[in-house]
Design an enzyme around this catalytic site. Structure first.
Site, PDB file in Angstrom:
ATOM      1  CG  ASP A 173    -104.988  78.546  38.965  1.00 12.85           C
ATOM      2  OD1 ASP A 173    -105.679  77.647  38.438  1.00 12.85           O
ATOM      3  OD2 ASP A 173    -104.933  79.711  38.523  1.00 12.85           O
TER       4      ASP A 173
ATOM      5  CG  HIS B  94    -108.023  79.974  36.235  1.00  5.76           C
ATOM      6  ND1 HIS B  94    -106.681  80.162  36.487  1.00  5.76           N
ATOM      7  CD2 HIS B  94    -108.290  80.741  35.141  1.00  5.76           C
ATOM      8  CE1 HIS B  94    -106.175  81.001  35.598  1.00  5.76           C
ATOM      9  NE2 HIS B  94    -107.130  81.367  34.770  1.00  5.76           N
TER      10      HIS B  94
ATOM     11  CD  GLN C  17    -107.524  88.735  32.099  1.00  2.00           C
ATOM     12  OE1 GLN C  17    -106.852  89.720  31.906  1.00  2.00           O
ATOM     13  NE2 GLN C  17    -107.632  88.159  33.273  1.00  2.00           N
ATOM     14  N   GLY C  18    -105.919  85.066  28.805  1.00  2.00           N
ATOM     15  CA  GLY C  18    -105.603  84.143  27.720  1.00  2.00           C
ATOM     16  C   GLY C  18    -104.211  83.538  27.838  1.00  2.00           C
ATOM     17  CG  ASP C  19    -100.713  85.528  28.177  1.00  2.00           C
ATOM     18  OD1 ASP C  19    -100.595  85.020  27.047  1.00  2.00           O
ATOM     19  OD2 ASP C  19    -100.580  86.745  28.399  1.00  2.00           O
ATOM     20  CB  SER C  20    -104.840  81.609  32.438  1.00  2.00           C
ATOM     21  OG  SER C  20    -105.034  82.658  33.321  1.00  2.00           O
TER      22      SER C  20
HETATM   23  N1  ARG Z   1    -106.480  84.770  34.619  1.00  2.57           N
HETATM   24  C1  ARG Z   1    -105.925  85.189  33.374  1.00  2.57           C
HETATM   25  C2  ARG Z   1    -106.204  84.165  32.297  1.00  2.57           C
HETATM   26  O1  ARG Z   1    -107.041  83.364  32.478  1.00  2.57           O
HETATM   27  C3  ARG Z   1    -104.464  85.467  33.501  1.00  2.57           C
HETATM   28  C4  ARG Z   1    -104.300  86.788  34.063  1.00  2.57           C
HETATM   29  C5  ARG Z   1    -102.876  87.088  34.314  1.00  2.57           C
HETATM   30  N2  ARG Z   1    -102.867  88.440  34.757  1.00  2.57           N
HETATM   31  C6  ARG Z   1    -101.786  89.130  35.024  1.00  2.57           C
HETATM   32  N3  ARG Z   1    -101.921  90.382  35.305  1.00  2.57           N
HETATM   33  N4  ARG Z   1    -100.614  88.563  35.005  1.00  2.57           N
HETATM   34  O2  ARG Z   1    -105.683  84.259  31.214  1.00  2.57           O
END
Ligand code: ARG
Length: 269
Positions: free
Chosen positions: A126, A81, A213-216
Site C-alpha cells: 500500500d 489506496h 480515516q483521512g490520515d491514510s
Molecule cells: N484507511 C484509512 C484512510 O484512508 C486509514 C485508516 C487507519 N485506521 C486506523 N485504525 N489506524 O484514511
C-alpha cells in the site's frame, strides 16, 4: 471475507464510509470544523494534540482526503489506496507548509504523474508516489532502508478524523503510538494482515490513540540514531480507529525502500 470487504469498500463510492468499520477508504471532503470550539488539547488524530507550525514540515495534505510526506521536493509518498492507478494525472492538489489548511501561507501544487505500487491489489503493497508539477520548498522525510528502527515509539500525524466516524481536521494533529509485533498483530487481524508488507502500532490494552480515516497515506515516523526523523510506515488501515486490541496497520516502508527509490527514479527524480 474481510480482505475482499476491504477491497469492495475501497473501490465503491464514499457512501460506504458510514459502514466502514474496517476500511481503506480515505477521508472524504474536508469538513472544516471550528478549530477551538470543541475538544481541548489531548482529545484529538485520535487521542492526539495539535502539531506546532513547522514541527513536521514534510507533511502533505492531498485533495482526495489523504496524507502524504515529501519523499523528494517534487515527490509525495502516500498510500496506493489513495490513488486510482498509475500514469499522467493533474487532478490531485498537494497542500504543504502549514499546519492550518486554511492558512494563507499554504503552498498548493498540482500533481503531474502518479505511480501506484506495481502489483497493488488491495492487500499489502500500500504505497504510491505522486510527482508534483513543481517542487515544494520544504524539508523531505527520509525513509527507512532496513528494519533496524522498526520498533519503539512512533509519531503519527494527519488531518484525518479525530474519532471513528469523526470529521476531517483543519489543523494537523499528532500522537505517539508504540510498535506492535507481527505475531500480536496477527492475533488481532488474522489473514488480513500481510506481515512482511505491514507494521502495526497502537495501544493494545487501552486503545485511544490511532490514525483514522483521512490520515491514510501519511507517514509514521521516529527519530533515527542521528536524531533525524525517519519514516517507518505509511498509514494504511485498521478495524475502526483506536479500538482496544485493534492496532493501526501501516505499510512497512523498509520492505519497499528499494522499490520506492526505483519508482522515484522512473518518475524523473
Ligand atoms: N484507511 C484509512 C484512510 O484512508 C486509514 C485508516 C487507519 N485506521 C486506523 N485504525 N489506524 O484514511
Amino acid at each position: 471475507m474481510r480482505s475482499s470487504l476491504k477491497h469492495l469498500k475501497r473501490t465503491t463510492a464514499a457512501g460506504a464510509v458510514a459502514l466502514a468499520a474496517f476500511s481503506l477508504l480515505p477521508g472524504t471532503a474536508f469538513a472544516s470544523p471550528a478549530p477551538d470550539s470543541s475538544g481541548s488539547v489531548g482529545t484529538k488524530v485520535v487521542g492526539g494534540t495539535k502539531a506546532d507550525q513547522g514541527e513536521f514540515p514534510f507533511m502533505v495534505r492531498l485533495s482526495m482526503g489523504c496524507g502524504g510526506a515529501l519523499y523528494a521536493k517534487d515527490i509525495v509518498l502516500t498510500a496506493a489506496h489513495c490513488v486510482d492507478g498509475s500514469g499522467p494525472n493533474t487532478d490531485i492538489t498537494a497542500t504543504a507548509g502549514v499546519v492550518d489548511l486554511e492558512d494563507s501561507a499554504a503552498v498548493t501544487v498540482k500533481s503531474k504523474e502518479v505511480l501506484q505500487a506495481p502489483g497493488y491489489n488491495g492487500k499489502g503493497k500500500d504505497w504510491a508516489l505522486i510527482k508534483l508539477e513543481k517542487p515544494i520548498d520544504q524539508p523531505t522525510l527520509k525513509i527507512a532502508q532496513d528494519d533496524k528502527l522498526n520498533n519503539g515509539d512512533f509519531t503519527i500525524a494527519g488531518w484525518g478524523a479525530d474519532k471513528e466516524g469523526g470529521d476531517q481536521q483543519r489543523y494537523l494533529l499528532k500522537a505517539t503510538v508504540p510498535f506492535v509485533d507481527d505475531a500480536t498483530c496477527e492475533k488481532a487481524y488474522g489473514d488480513d494482515l500481510t506481515p512482511g508488507d505491514e507494521i502495526c502500532a497502537g495501544k493494545l490494552d487501552t486503545g485511544g490513540v490511532d490514525t483514522c480515516q483521512g490520515d491514510s497515506g501519511g507517514p509514521m515516523f521516529r527519530k533515527d540514531d542521528a536524531g533525524e526523523w525517519l519514516q517507518v510506515g505509511i498509514v494504511s488501515w485498521g478495524e475502526g480507529c483506536a479500538r482496544p486490541g485493534k492496532p493501526g496497520v501501516y505499510s512497512e516502508v523498509s520492505t519497499f525502500a528499494a522499490d520506492i527509490q526505483k519508482a522515484a527514479g522512473e518518475l524523473g527524480a
